[in-house]
Write a protein that holds these residues in place. Structure first.
Motif: not given
Length: 235
Positions: A98-109
Motif C-alpha cells: 500500500m505504501a509503495h503504491e502511494r509513493g510512500c516509504a514503509a518503516i518498521v516501527a
C-alpha cells in the motif's frame, strides 16, 4: 542535511476519535513549535491508523500514518499515506505494498517493543527502513544488526505523544529540499542517518518508558532481549 523526526503523534491518548479530531489542530501546533525549539527542520505526523493533513510555519510537516498491522506497527511516510486504516486488518506485507503504491516509504516501527514476532514481520517483506525508537534507544545494536542482515537503512523517530518528547530521536535526511517526496527518496537510497538525543532529561524519560513497557509486556520481545541489550550497551 535536514533534521526530521520521522515518528510523532499529535495527541497523548489513544482511541476516542471524535475527541482526538478536535484536539489534533492544537496538538500539531504545539508539536511543531516544540520541534522548532529542538532544532528540527521537519516532523512526520504518524498518528495511529489515521492521517489528517496539517501545515505549519514552524517546521515542515511530513504526512504519515502508523498502521497497526497483524504483526506490529509500520510507519508509512510520504506524499500520500492512507487517510485511515483498520487496526489488525492488514499484514505487514500488505501495508508495504500500500505504501509503495502511494509513493510512500514503509518503516518498521519500534521493532523490539511488546510481543511482536520479528520473524513474522520481516519474512519476505520489502521494507524501506527500520527504526531506532526514541523510547528504546538501547536496542540500537539489535536494530543495526537486523538492518545489516536485511540490507535496510536505519532511521530514527521520537515516537512522541507529548510535545516535549519530540526530537529525542530523529533522522538526518540528505536532500536538496525538504519535501515528502525527497524524504522518501532519501530513505530508499540510504541517504539517512539516525540520531538520538543524549541529555539527562532524555535518559530519565527513557528509563521511565523501559519500566512501563516491561510491566505492560513482561514476556515481550523487549523484556526477553533486556539481558542482551545490557551486554551490548552497558560498560
Amino acid at each position: 542535511m535536514f533534521a526530521v523526526d520521522l515518528h510523532a503523534h499529535t495527541r497523548f491518548f489513544h482511541g476516542r476519535r471524535r475527541l482526538g479530531d478536535r484536539f489534533d489542530p492544537v496538538g500539531v501546533r504545539v508539536l511543531a513549535r516544540a520541534g522548532r525549539r529542538r532544532g528540527l527542520d521537519g516532523v512526520a505526523t504518524t498518528n495511529h491508523d489515521y492521517y489528517t493533513p496539517f501545515s505549519s510555519d514552524d517546521v515542515t510537516l511530513i504526512p504519515g500514518i502508523e498502521v497497526s498491522t497483524t504483526h506490529g506497527h509500520v510507519l508509512v511516510v510520504g506524499p500520500d499515506p492512507p487517510t485511515e486504516t483498520v487496526p489488525l486488518e492488514y499484514t505487514p506485507a500488505e501495508v508495504v505494498e500500500m505504501a509503495h503504491e502511494r509513493g510512500c516509504a514503509a518503516i518498521v516501527a519500534h521493532p523490539y517493543r511488546g510481543s511482536d514476532v520479528l520473524s513474522d514481520r520481516f519474512a519476505g517483506v520489502p521494507f524501506d527502513a527500520i527504526e531506532i525508537n526514541g523510547k528504546h534507544p538501547r536496542t540500537r545494536p539489535l536494530v543495526e544488526a537486523i538492518a545489516t542482515t536485511r540490507e535496510l537503512p536505519v532511521v530514527a523517530g521520537s515516537d512522541a505523544h507529548f510535545p516535549f518528547e519530540v526530537g529525542r530521536a530523529y533522522t538526518l535526511v540528505d536532500a536538496d529540499a525538504l519535501t515528502p517526496e525527497s524524504v522518501v527518496d532519501a530513505i530508499r537510497d540510504g541517504r539517512v542517518e539516525p540520531r538520538v538525543a543524549d541529555g539527562a532529561v532524555d535518559e530519565l524519560l527513557r528509563r521511565g518508558y523501559r519500566g512501563v513497557h516491561r510491566r505492560k509486556h513482561p514476556n515481550g520481545v523487549l523484556a526477553k532481549s533486556a539481558a542482551a541489550i545490557d551486554r551490548l550497551t552497558d560498560p
